[in-house]
Scaffold this motif. Structure first.
Motif, PDB file in Angstrom:
ATOM      1  N   LYS A   1       0.849  -1.145  -0.057  1.00 25.90           N
ATOM      2  CA  LYS A   1       0.013   0.035   0.083  1.00 25.90           C
ATOM      3  C   LYS A   1       0.891   1.201   0.011  1.00 25.90           C
ATOM      4  O   LYS A   1       0.682   2.237  -0.883  1.00 25.90           O
ATOM      5  CB  LYS A   1      -0.791   0.076   1.433  1.00 25.90           C
ATOM      6  CG  LYS A   1      -1.776   1.200   1.614  1.00 25.90           C
ATOM      7  CD  LYS A   1      -2.291   1.155   2.984  1.00 25.90           C
ATOM      8  CE  LYS A   1      -2.901   2.528   2.817  1.00 25.90           C
ATOM      9  NZ  LYS A   1      -3.867   2.657   4.282  1.00 25.90           N
TER      10      LYS A   1
ATOM     11  N   TYR B   1      -6.908   9.783   6.169  1.00 20.58           N
ATOM     12  CA  TYR B   1      -7.762   8.981   5.023  1.00 20.58           C
ATOM     13  C   TYR B   1      -6.708   7.698   4.926  1.00 20.58           C
ATOM     14  O   TYR B   1      -7.284   6.636   4.876  1.00 20.58           O
ATOM     15  CB  TYR B   1      -7.792   9.821   3.722  1.00 20.58           C
ATOM     16  CG  TYR B   1      -8.944  10.765   3.530  1.00 20.58           C
ATOM     17  CD1 TYR B   1      -9.874  10.323   3.250  1.00 20.58           C
ATOM     18  CD2 TYR B   1      -8.657  12.149   3.461  1.00 20.58           C
ATOM     19  CE1 TYR B   1     -11.048  11.399   3.092  1.00 20.58           C
ATOM     20  CE2 TYR B   1      -9.391  13.003   3.663  1.00 20.58           C
ATOM     21  CZ  TYR B   1     -10.576  12.705   3.138  1.00 20.58           C
ATOM     22  OH  TYR B   1     -11.869  13.462   3.025  1.00 20.58           O
TER      23      TYR B   1
ATOM     24  N   LEU C   1      -7.015  10.453  -4.465  1.00 20.63           N
ATOM     25  CA  LEU C   1      -7.212  11.069  -3.190  1.00 20.63           C
ATOM     26  C   LEU C   1      -5.936  12.131  -3.053  1.00 20.63           C
ATOM     27  O   LEU C   1      -6.116  13.126  -2.582  1.00 20.63           O
ATOM     28  CB  LEU C   1      -7.042  10.196  -1.851  1.00 20.63           C
ATOM     29  CG  LEU C   1      -6.887  10.517  -0.496  1.00 20.63           C
ATOM     30  CD1 LEU C   1      -8.112  11.345  -0.046  1.00 20.63           C
ATOM     31  CD2 LEU C   1      -6.386   9.306   0.257  1.00 20.63           C
TER      32      LEU C   1
ATOM     33  N   GLU D   1      -6.182   2.902  -7.751  1.00 19.35           N
ATOM     34  CA  GLU D   1      -7.423   3.555  -8.119  1.00 19.35           C
ATOM     35  C   GLU D   1      -8.042   4.423  -7.032  1.00 19.35           C
ATOM     36  O   GLU D   1      -8.631   5.475  -7.353  1.00 19.35           O
ATOM     37  CB  GLU D   1      -8.400   2.611  -8.353  1.00 19.35           C
ATOM     38  CG  GLU D   1      -8.128   1.717  -9.647  1.00 19.35           C
ATOM     39  CD  GLU D   1      -6.880   0.896  -9.580  1.00 19.35           C
ATOM     40  OE1 GLU D   1      -6.143   0.651 -10.829  1.00 19.35           O
ATOM     41  OE2 GLU D   1      -6.770   0.279  -8.279  1.00 19.35           O
ATOM     42  N   GLU D   2      -7.708   4.030  -5.721  1.00 22.65           N
ATOM     43  CA  GLU D   2      -8.333   4.741  -4.293  1.00 22.65           C
ATOM     44  C   GLU D   2      -7.246   5.716  -4.043  1.00 22.65           C
ATOM     45  O   GLU D   2      -7.839   7.101  -3.752  1.00 22.65           O
ATOM     46  CB  GLU D   2      -8.762   3.915  -3.424  1.00 22.65           C
ATOM     47  CG  GLU D   2      -9.632   2.851  -3.685  1.00 22.65           C
ATOM     48  CD  GLU D   2      -9.774   1.866  -2.469  1.00 22.65           C
ATOM     49  OE1 GLU D   2     -10.939   1.526  -2.186  1.00 22.65           O
ATOM     50  OE2 GLU D   2      -8.873   1.270  -2.090  1.00 22.65           O
TER      51      GLU D   2
ATOM     52  N   ASN E   1      -9.953   1.040   3.790  1.00 30.68           N
ATOM     53  CA  ASN E   1     -10.006   1.688   2.798  1.00 30.68           C
ATOM     54  C   ASN E   1      -8.703   2.285   2.208  1.00 30.68           C
ATOM     55  O   ASN E   1      -7.690   2.124   2.704  1.00 30.68           O
ATOM     56  CB  ASN E   1     -11.064   2.856   2.504  1.00 30.68           C
ATOM     57  CG  ASN E   1     -12.504   2.498   2.875  1.00 30.68           C
ATOM     58  OD1 ASN E   1     -13.053   1.714   2.243  1.00 30.68           O
ATOM     59  ND2 ASN E   1     -13.129   2.934   3.859  1.00 30.68           N
ATOM     60  N   TYR E   2      -8.741   2.743   0.698  1.00 36.62           N
ATOM     61  CA  TYR E   2      -7.374   3.477   0.209  1.00 36.62           C
ATOM     62  C   TYR E   2      -6.250   2.258   0.328  1.00 36.62           C
ATOM     63  O   TYR E   2      -5.274   2.704   0.983  1.00 36.62           O
ATOM     64  CB  TYR E   2      -6.946   4.883   0.986  1.00 36.62           C
ATOM     65  CG  TYR E   2      -8.104   5.753   0.942  1.00 36.62           C
ATOM     66  CD1 TYR E   2      -8.577   6.279  -0.299  1.00 36.62           C
ATOM     67  CD2 TYR E   2      -9.025   5.861   2.025  1.00 36.62           C
ATOM     68  CE1 TYR E   2      -9.650   7.311  -0.130  1.00 36.62           C
ATOM     69  CE2 TYR E   2     -10.128   6.569   2.186  1.00 36.62           C
ATOM     70  CZ  TYR E   2     -10.371   7.292   0.687  1.00 36.62           C
ATOM     71  OH  TYR E   2     -11.505   8.083   0.821  1.00 36.62           O
ATOM     72  N   LYS E   3      -6.478   1.166  -0.543  1.00 36.80           N
ATOM     73  CA  LYS E   3      -5.404   0.084  -0.460  1.00 36.80           C
ATOM     74  C   LYS E   3      -4.937   0.179  -1.826  1.00 36.80           C
ATOM     75  O   LYS E   3      -3.945  -0.395  -2.120  1.00 36.80           O
ATOM     76  CB  LYS E   3      -6.165  -1.026  -0.076  1.00 36.80           C
ATOM     77  CG  LYS E   3      -6.429  -1.177   1.411  1.00 36.80           C
ATOM     78  CD  LYS E   3      -6.757  -2.425   1.838  1.00 36.80           C
ATOM     79  CE  LYS E   3      -7.324  -2.644   3.083  1.00 36.80           C
ATOM     80  NZ  LYS E   3      -7.870  -3.910   3.484  1.00 36.80           N
ATOM     81  N   THR E   4      -5.739   0.486  -2.988  1.00 35.52           N
ATOM     82  CA  THR E   4      -5.240   0.606  -4.282  1.00 35.52           C
ATOM     83  C   THR E   4      -4.953   1.987  -4.859  1.00 35.52           C
ATOM     84  O   THR E   4      -5.433   2.812  -4.682  1.00 35.52           O
ATOM     85  CB  THR E   4      -6.442  -0.208  -5.090  1.00 35.52           C
ATOM     86  OG1 THR E   4      -7.613   0.633  -5.117  1.00 35.52           O
ATOM     87  CG2 THR E   4      -7.118  -1.348  -4.499  1.00 35.52           C
TER      88      THR E   4
END
Length: 302
Positions: A247, A279, A295, A290-291, A285-288
């Protein structure tokens, strides 16, 4: 005679190159020796104040300690990256806090120098100015920029140290408590010692405004010691990194893309009333990419 002179010049050049390689190896060894498991003490005290205000209240003396794992993230011939992971809580319920990161780049010409109000100026240095030097780039817990500076490692009289002066945002211990200054001018010295290393600081608390000379409000002394202990004491941090390194590699890659634009950089402190670290520290959340990528981009002012 000409042949002899040419041979002498070539031999001299070879010796200089050999010495440069040897010095660089010493530098690399010193930098990487900061990795491992450490019992850390954090000590800060305000020393002088120049406000001229009788109601001025100095910052409280800070003494703190902890256990910290310094993870080697990248080890290339011209770049060394190390992630600090703080271990907090009781032995039966340890929690890992992703702490600051330091990257070291050899003969780097691209710097982001902190200005003020969450903005950094891009600076391109001539190669001649950084010959033999290492840039230390320090990053926040969310891998956003903090401060950078270039200088030579010094190996003399049994000592190995690097020191530099550069501007930085307020430290985390201050920025939620103080609003009477907006820049820290940091005089940083990293020195390798027998039982670990020392981060020695002499800092100015500065009021900076566009078009005006800096005003020094106060000064402080910082003295942080890193005493090496058995790596096994930091197993919880090592396990955390194995689980989360993919990550954070995505996060670093996105920031590298932002820095590669080589333009002045201004960042939002909050988006939708949340700081970037809140965040990214969200474990659900926020592992890829795309995320994460959009951000981070949302915090970069256009």
């Amino acid at each position: 005679m000409k042949q002899l002179a040419l041979t002498t010049v070539l031999a001299f050049a070879f010796i200089i190159n050999l010495n440069a390689q040897s010095t660089k190896k010493q530098d690399q060894d010193a930098i990487k020796s900061m990795c491992g498991c450490y019992e850390v003490t954090f000590n800060f005290a305000e020393t002088f104040e120049y406000s001229g205000d009788s109601t001025y209240i100095p910052s409280k003396v800070k003494h703190d300690k902890g256990l910290e794992w310094v993870q080697l993230v990248e080890d290339d011939k011209d770049k060394i990256s190390m992630q600090h992971l703080l271990i907090v809580g009781p032995p039966n319920n340890k929690m890992i806090v992703k702490h600051w990161r330091q990257d070291w780049e050899f003969e780097n010409t691209d710097l982001y120098e902190y200005n003020y109000d969450n903005s950094w100026n891009y600076v391109s240095l001539p190669k001649s100015d950084v010959k033999g030097q290492w840039t230390q780039k320090v990053f926040q817990v969310d891998d956003s920029p903090r401060y950078e500076g270039s200088a030579s490692w010094v190996h003399v009289d049994g000592k190995s140290y690097w020191e530099n002066t550069t501007s930085a945002p307020l430290p985390r211990r201050e920025y939620t408590k103080r609003s009477d200054y907006n820049v820290t001018i940091r005089r940083n010295r990293h020195e390798i010692v027998d039982n670990g290393w020392i981060h020695d600081q002499d800092n100015d608390k500065v009021i900076r405004e566009e078009g005006k000379a800096d005003v020094v409000l106060a000064q402080e002394k910082g003295f942080n010691t890193y005493v090496k202990v058995e790596d096994s004491k930091c197993k919880a941090a090592q396990d955390y990194w194995k689980e989360n390194e993919a990550k954070w590699a995505i996060v670093r890659a996105k920031w590298s893309e932002v820095f590669a634009r080589h333009t002045n950089l201004s960042l939002e402190e909050k988006v939708d009333n949340k700081g970037l670290f809140k965040y990214l520290f969200d474990e659900e959340n926020y592992k890829t990419a795309e995320e994460i990528n959009p951000l981070i981009e949302s915090f970069v002012k256009k």
